[in-house]
Every structure is written in C-alpha cells, then in structure tokens.
Design a protein around this motif. Structure first.
Motif, PDB file in Angstrom:
ATOM      1  N   ALA A  51       0.836  -1.206   0.000  1.00 41.26           N
ATOM      2  CA  ALA A  51       0.000   0.000   0.000  1.00 41.26           C
ATOM      3  C   ALA A  51       0.871   1.257   0.000  1.00 41.26           C
ATOM      4  N   LEU A  52       1.967   1.226   0.738  1.00 38.85           N
ATOM      5  CA  LEU A  52       2.877   2.372   0.768  1.00 38.85           C
ATOM      6  C   LEU A  52       3.456   2.622  -0.619  1.00 38.85           C
ATOM      7  N   THR A  53       3.839   1.561  -1.290  1.00 38.44           N
ATOM      8  CA  THR A  53       4.383   1.683  -2.643  1.00 38.44           C
ATOM      9  C   THR A  53       3.359   2.312  -3.584  1.00 38.44           C
ATOM     10  N   ALA A  54       2.082   1.991  -3.368  1.00 39.56           N
ATOM     11  CA  ALA A  54       1.002   2.541  -4.195  1.00 39.56           C
ATOM     12  C   ALA A  54       0.515   3.903  -3.684  1.00 39.56           C
ATOM     13  N   LYS A  55       1.155   4.410  -2.631  1.00 40.37           N
ATOM     14  CA  LYS A  55       0.777   5.685  -2.008  1.00 40.37           C
ATOM     15  C   LYS A  55      -0.653   5.663  -1.483  1.00 40.37           C
ATOM     16  N   ALA A  56      -1.086   4.488  -1.059  1.00 45.67           N
ATOM     17  CA  ALA A  56      -2.415   4.317  -0.470  1.00 45.67           C
ATOM     18  C   ALA A  56      -2.254   4.397   1.053  1.00 45.67           C
ATOM     19  N   TYR A  57      -2.048   5.614   1.539  1.00 49.69           N
ATOM     20  CA  TYR A  57      -1.685   5.836   2.935  1.00 49.69           C
ATOM     21  C   TYR A  57      -2.775   5.429   3.922  1.00 49.69           C
ATOM     22  N   LYS A  58      -4.034   5.561   3.545  1.00 55.93           N
ATOM     23  CA  LYS A  58      -5.122   5.115   4.431  1.00 55.93           C
ATOM     24  C   LYS A  58      -5.087   3.597   4.581  1.00 55.93           C
ATOM     25  N   ASP A  59      -4.742   2.899   3.501  1.00 48.37           N
ATOM     26  CA  ASP A  59      -4.623   1.444   3.572  1.00 48.37           C
ATOM     27  C   ASP A  59      -3.448   1.033   4.453  1.00 48.37           C
TER      28      ASP A  59
END
Length: 181
Positions: free
Chosen positions: A122-130
C-alpha cells in the motif's frame, strides 16, 4: 601536458575533494533532521530515532523511504518473533494453557506479518489510508497475543517485551505514514 595546464585540470578536483566532507556533513545533518522530524510525534521519540538510524538506508532516505524502513523493521521484528514462538513451541514440555497461548500468538504473528506486507504494498502505491488500516490490524494481532499471556510469567515475559517492541515499531510507521497522508 604542460605544468600549468595540469594544475588547472586538478584544481576543480582538489576543490571538490576539500569540500566533500562538508557536503557529506550537510547531507547527514539533513537526514538526521528528517528522522527527528519524522519521529517528532512518536510517543517513544528516542526509540523511533534509534530504530530508523539503525538502518544504513535511512541516511539517504526521504519521508516515504523512512516509512518503508519503519515497516521493514516491523516486518523483520514480527518474523523474528514468529520464529521465536515456533522454537518455544517445538521445545515441548509446556503447560497446556501456555502452549495454547503460544499457538494463538503464533497465528496472530503470522497474520501480523501478512498485514505489514500488505502495508508495504500500500505504501508503494501511495495508499496511505490502507497503510494505516493494515498496520492497525497488525497492532491488534500483537495485542491479542499479549492478552493470551495475562497473569503468566517466565517465558511469557520475554514475549511481552517482544510485543512491546513490535507495537513501538508499528507506531513509528504510523507516525511517519500520518505525515505522508
């Protein structure tokens, strides 16, 4: 090459080499400042700074890089804890209540490892809420493990210390992730 020409050729190199220690010091100061800023809102600031600085990659990391390092540290710690639990379970001769608590804890840590791995993706995808959601679940796994050992001593105390370190590493990741979000 004439002497004057070779001197002019070496002058920029000499100037660069003389400035190199200062350039490196500025870079190290900037990374130290970034780590301090990233850990500023941590409830365990000194632990946060020390754990991030323990990674050689932190010296050149930006904020997302520090978040990645924090998650990798949590993942490594969870894996080490799961291995420790397996060794204790494999040793045998355990009281039934303690053995059940360890078995449950093993399952919780295997789940926590998966959650941290999902957080890295998720961090790699910049999905910070995830990232926040997955790390929160990993923290819940550590808490559930801890609750299985209430009122026990001996080997349970070692696992309590491991749970505390894992929770602090996860909290470091959450603090940095919050800055990214």
């Amino acid at each position: 090459m004439k002497p004057i020409t070779s001197f002019l050729f070496l002058l920029p190199l000499t100037v660069f080499l003389s400035l190199l220690p200062h350039l490196l010091a500025v870079d190290q100061t900037n990374s130290t400042n970034l780590i301090a800023k990233a850990c500023e809102n941590s409830s365990h600031k000194e632990f946060c700074v020390a754990s991030l600085e323990s990674s050689p990659d932190s010296q050149n990391a930006d904020l997302p890089g520090l978040a990645f390092i924090a998650l990798k540290l949590a993942s490594s710690n969870a894996t080490d804890t799961a291995t420790h639990i397996s060794k204790v379970l494999g040793a045998g001769n355990l009281e039934p209540l303690f053995e059940q608590a360890l078995t449950d804890c093993s399952e919780h840590y295997l789940d926590a490892i998966e959650q941290i791995d999902d957080s890295l993706a998720a961090l790699t995808a910049k999905a910070y809420k995830d990232v926040e959601s997955w790390v929160d679940v990993a923290l819940s796994d550590a808490q559930a493990c801890e609750e299985g050992f209430k009122g026990q001593d001996g080997d349970a105390l070692a696992l309590t210390r491991r749970n505390r370190v894992f929770r602090q590493l996860c909290n470091n990741a959450l603090v940095i992730n919050k800055l990214l979000a």
